[in-house]
Motif scaffolding. Structure first.
Motif, mmCIF file in Angstrom:
data_model
loop_
_atom_site.group_PDB
_atom_site.id
_atom_site.type_symbol
_atom_site.label_atom_id
_atom_site.label_comp_id
_atom_site.label_asym_id
_atom_site.label_seq_id
_atom_site.Cartn_x
_atom_site.Cartn_y
_atom_site.Cartn_z
ATOM 1 N N VAL A 2 0.837 -1.189 0.000
ATOM 2 C CA VAL A 2 0.000 0.000 0.000
ATOM 3 C C VAL A 2 0.878 1.248 0.000
ATOM 4 N N HIS A 3 0.533 2.170 -0.861
ATOM 5 C CA HIS A 3 1.243 3.451 -0.942
ATOM 6 C C HIS A 3 0.217 4.548 -0.703
ATOM 7 N N GLU A 4 0.216 5.079 0.498
ATOM 8 C CA GLU A 4 -0.801 6.033 0.900
ATOM 9 C C GLU A 4 -0.762 7.324 0.091
ATOM 10 N N GLN A 58 9.117 7.122 -5.965
ATOM 11 C CA GLN A 58 10.229 6.194 -6.164
ATOM 12 C C GLN A 58 9.921 4.830 -5.539
ATOM 13 N N ALA A 59 9.367 4.825 -4.345
ATOM 14 C CA ALA A 59 9.036 3.569 -3.668
ATOM 15 C C ALA A 59 7.957 2.814 -4.431
ATOM 16 N N ALA A 61 7.367 2.906 -7.657
ATOM 17 C CA ALA A 61 7.979 2.329 -8.852
ATOM 18 C C ALA A 61 8.825 1.113 -8.510
ATOM 19 N N ALA A 62 9.581 1.181 -7.436
ATOM 20 C CA ALA A 62 10.414 0.043 -7.032
ATOM 21 C C ALA A 62 9.546 -1.168 -6.692
ATOM 22 N N ASP A 63 8.458 -0.936 -5.968
ATOM 23 C CA ASP A 63 7.565 -2.046 -5.620
ATOM 24 C C ASP A 63 6.880 -2.605 -6.860
ATOM 25 N N TYR A 64 6.503 -1.747 -7.780
ATOM 26 C CA TYR A 64 5.873 -2.196 -9.019
ATOM 27 C C TYR A 64 6.837 -3.089 -9.801
ATOM 28 N N LEU A 65 8.082 -2.655 -9.921
ATOM 29 C CA LEU A 65 9.068 -3.433 -10.664
ATOM 30 C C LEU A 65 9.432 -4.724 -9.943
ATOM 31 N N ALA A 66 9.390 -4.722 -8.635
ATOM 32 C CA ALA A 66 9.716 -5.931 -7.871
ATOM 33 C C ALA A 66 8.718 -7.041 -8.145
ATOM 34 N N ASP A 67 7.499 -6.685 -8.547
ATOM 35 C CA ASP A 67 6.464 -7.680 -8.818
ATOM 36 C C ASP A 67 6.428 -8.123 -10.282
ATOM 37 N N GLU A 68 7.280 -7.546 -11.131
ATOM 38 C CA GLU A 68 7.309 -7.899 -12.542
ATOM 39 C C GLU A 68 7.916 -9.289 -12.713
#
Length: 73
Positions: A2-4, A58-59, A61-68
């Protein structure tokens, strides 16, 4: 995760992730950083943003890419 500070709404910027309460897309922030723009300059261009908003982008995007999924050759 979750990204508030980040929201996605199909009625705002076509559903792209934006900083909550603004129409500033995460992508725009990342492109400016990637082009070498300093966070202080981004904040001058977008006075409604804060340093925490830039970190949240930035966080996100990093989390999105971590799930790729990784595809090899």
């Amino acid at each position: 995760m979750v990204h508030e500070r980040i929201e996605m709404n199909p009625d705002i910027m076509g559903g792209k992730p934006v900083v909550g309460g603004t129409r500033v897309p995460v992508e725009l922030i990342l492109r400016k950083l990637g082009a070498g723009m300093l966070p202080e300059s981004i904040l001058m261009d977008h006075p409604r943003l804060t340093h925490d908003d830039i970190h949240a982008a930035q966080a996100f995007a990093a989390d999105y890419l971590a799930d790729e999924d990784i595809v090899y050759g």
